[in-house]
Design a protein around this motif. Structure first.
Motif, mmCIF file in Angstrom:
data_model
loop_
_atom_site.group_PDB
_atom_site.id
_atom_site.type_symbol
_atom_site.label_atom_id
_atom_site.label_comp_id
_atom_site.label_asym_id
_atom_site.label_seq_id
_atom_site.Cartn_x
_atom_site.Cartn_y
_atom_site.Cartn_z
ATOM 1 N N GLY A 303 0.767 -1.202 0.006
ATOM 2 C CA GLY A 303 -0.029 0.551 -0.192
ATOM 3 C C GLY A 303 1.368 1.093 0.190
ATOM 4 N N ILE A 304 0.169 2.235 0.283
ATOM 5 C CA ILE A 304 1.231 3.564 0.644
ATOM 6 C C ILE A 304 1.110 4.317 2.117
ATOM 7 N N ASP A 305 1.980 4.343 2.190
ATOM 8 C CA ASP A 305 2.609 5.149 4.196
ATOM 9 C C ASP A 305 3.213 5.741 3.304
ATOM 10 N N SER A 324 -5.688 -0.280 5.493
ATOM 11 C CA SER A 324 -6.290 -0.678 5.625
ATOM 12 C C SER A 324 -7.916 -0.621 4.324
ATOM 13 N N GLY A 325 -7.262 0.301 3.133
ATOM 14 C CA GLY A 325 -7.984 -0.147 1.900
ATOM 15 C C GLY A 325 -8.806 1.585 2.352
ATOM 16 N N SER A 326 -8.606 2.587 2.528
ATOM 17 C CA SER A 326 -8.438 3.916 2.930
ATOM 18 C C SER A 326 -7.236 4.579 3.691
ATOM 19 N N GLN A 327 -7.215 5.795 3.449
ATOM 20 C CA GLN A 327 -6.475 6.572 3.791
ATOM 21 C C GLN A 327 -6.364 6.778 5.299
ATOM 22 N N SER A 343 -6.894 6.171 13.409
ATOM 23 C CA SER A 343 -8.150 6.695 13.180
ATOM 24 C C SER A 343 -9.629 6.042 13.050
ATOM 25 N N PHE A 344 -10.369 6.248 14.014
ATOM 26 C CA PHE A 344 -11.665 5.357 13.136
ATOM 27 C C PHE A 344 -13.438 6.291 13.078
ATOM 28 N N GLY A 345 -12.440 7.422 12.801
ATOM 29 C CA GLY A 345 -14.307 8.443 13.095
ATOM 30 C C GLY A 345 -14.867 8.399 11.398
ATOM 31 N N GLY A 346 -14.619 7.375 10.772
ATOM 32 C CA GLY A 346 -15.147 7.845 8.779
ATOM 33 C C GLY A 346 -14.161 8.563 8.649
ATOM 34 N N GLY A 347 -14.644 8.807 7.298
ATOM 35 C CA GLY A 347 -13.952 9.617 5.750
ATOM 36 C C GLY A 347 -12.338 9.028 6.383
ATOM 37 N N ARG A 348 -11.567 9.958 5.600
ATOM 38 C CA ARG A 348 -9.793 9.276 5.300
ATOM 39 C C ARG A 348 -9.050 10.914 5.893
#
Length: 446
Positions: A303-305, A324-327, A343-348
């Protein structure tokens, strides 16, 4: 190029010892930096008198007294905590009044606090600038400080005075006497010229560092303020350079034909953290700030780190990854071990930056609009501080209470440097001569 960082010798209580004054401090007035609903503290700032008008390379000391007062007013107002009443709204004071305020008059101005001071030309050609803070209601002195500066550095004395007042009344560390690096943008939207530039924290003393022949991106000051690391694209190839502010020279740290991103310093100034894409996979690396040597790879997940930022103690790194599939945001040990998502708050989530206090991580959240937010290093307490169309790339003030970022205007694509405090209420744009992006707030000036 000569250094733009002058030497300042701070005079504390000894500055006015010759006047036979006491140095008792009181704790009457305070401002609440965490309460977005608190009222601004009214504080009077008359012009600084001088015992004798003396011409200096920066102007007569009478004129400088007014200019220093104006900078103090501007600094305090920009914090969002104070409502300063400047020299054009109050009467002037005499030199003798500096240590003997006329409290009945100041009480009638509705000011709760009073800043008085002086500018004095010394025999060696330098200036002494005195700074005093008084509680108007209790008619007591709260603090005093003074500075000896070259005439050309009078603005630094003003920032130092504002820092003294801010720290005394808020209990927080100062941040006005600092500098900002950013990317100055000119030209049409599809063909921007991007130059490295630096300026004072209030936008003054602006100067361009690079000439625009090569695109410059993502600058960051070194911990000792002597250098700036940044990314440059010459002939389409990315290079990481360190620019020496004192000499004007720059040296190449690493170059590659592979896409390279976001160089960042380690807190001890020994390492440069950056991201590089190889065969479609982007990972985080570090390389010696001295140059040379082989880069050390820290992440290995597919992926992209991108976007590593050290914790203040250098033990951990926060970064963004799409594994995980999104930033999203992740934290790992400085050696690359113990990776975990926060981060787990929705969005990227993108462009994380660890606070110099260590208590928060700032980020860009992409959920419709781009907004600036903060969360704890464990991922808790997520708060969004801005609500515009496109705000991104946060950078912290030296005291960890204010965040700077750049805002893109919808439609025109114009960019500007903005800042907001942790309440989310006190937001303002910094003046720049051209469009600006990728701000980097440096530590307090030495």
């Amino acid at each position: 190029m000569q250094s733009a960082v002058p030497h300042i010798r701070t005079l504390f209580l000894g500055l006015v010892a010759s006047l036979g004054l006491t140095a008792t401090a009181h704790a009457q007035l305070t401002v609440d930096v965490d309460n977005s609903a608190s009222e601004e503290l009214v504080i009077a700032v008359p012009g600084l008198p001088t015992p004798q008008g003396v011409d200096t390379p920066a102007g007569n000391t009478r004129e400088l007294g007014g200019k220093i007062s104006d900078v103090i007013v501007s600094d305090l107002r920009s914090s969002g905590l104070f409502k300063p009443v400047g020299r054009n709204q109050v009467r002037g004071i005499s030199y003798a009044e500096v240590t003997a305020p006329q409290f009945p008059y100041w009480g009638g101005t509705n000011a709760s606090a009073l800043i008085q001071g002086f500018v004095r030309a010394n025999a060696d050609g330098k200036l002494t600038v005195g700074c005093y803070l008084y509680d108007v209601a209790l008619e007591t002195e709260l603090t005093r400080q003074g500075f000896v500066v070259e005439p050309a550095d009078w603005r630094r004395a003003a920032h130092k005075c504002a820092d003294t007042i801010y720290s005394r009344l808020s209990g927080e560390s100062p941040f006005f006497d600092s500098r900002i690096a950013y990317i100055a943008e000119t030209g049409p939207k599809g063909n921007r010229v991007k130059r490295l530039a630096i300026m004072d924290s209030d936008g003054a003393n602006h100067r361009f560092i690079t000439n625009g022949q090569a695109t410059a991106l993502t600058p960051r000051f070194s911990p000792d303020y002597r250098s700036i690391v940044y990314l440059s694209f010459l002939d389409g190839n990315p290079r990481i350079y360190i620019y020496d502010i004192g000499t004007g020279r720059q040296r190449l740290i690493t170059q590659s034909t592979n896409p390279t991103f976001a160089p960042r310093w380690s807190p001890d100034g020994k390492w440069i953290l950056y991201s590089m894409a190889i065969a479609g996979n982007t990972d985080i690396y570090k390389i010696s700030a001295a140059g040379g040597g082989k880069p050390q790879q820290l992440t290995f997940s597919p992926g992209i780190d991108i976007g590593g930022s050290f914790s203040p103690d250098g033990s951990r790194i926060v970064f963004e990854s799409d594994r995980s599939g999104s930033q999203q945001l992740y934290v790992m040990n400085a050696d690359g071990g113990n990776e975990r998502r926060i981060s787990f708050g929705g969005g990227r989530f993108a462009t994380p930056e660890w606070s110099p206090r260590g208590d928060l991580i700032a980020f860009t959240k992409m959920a419709g609009n781009f907004r600036i937010g903060v969360m704890t290093p464990s991922g808790g307490g997520e708060r969004l501080l801005t609500n515009s169309w496109q705000d991104e790339a946060p950078t912290w003030a030296p005291n960890g209470r204010v965040i700077q970022f750049f805002r893109t205007t919808k439609g025109s694509g114009g960019t500007g440097i903005w800042q907001v405090d942790l309440t989310g209420r006190n937001e303002r744009q910094l003046p720049t001569p051209v469009n600006g992006s990728d701000p980097a707030w440096g530590p307090l000036l030495p």
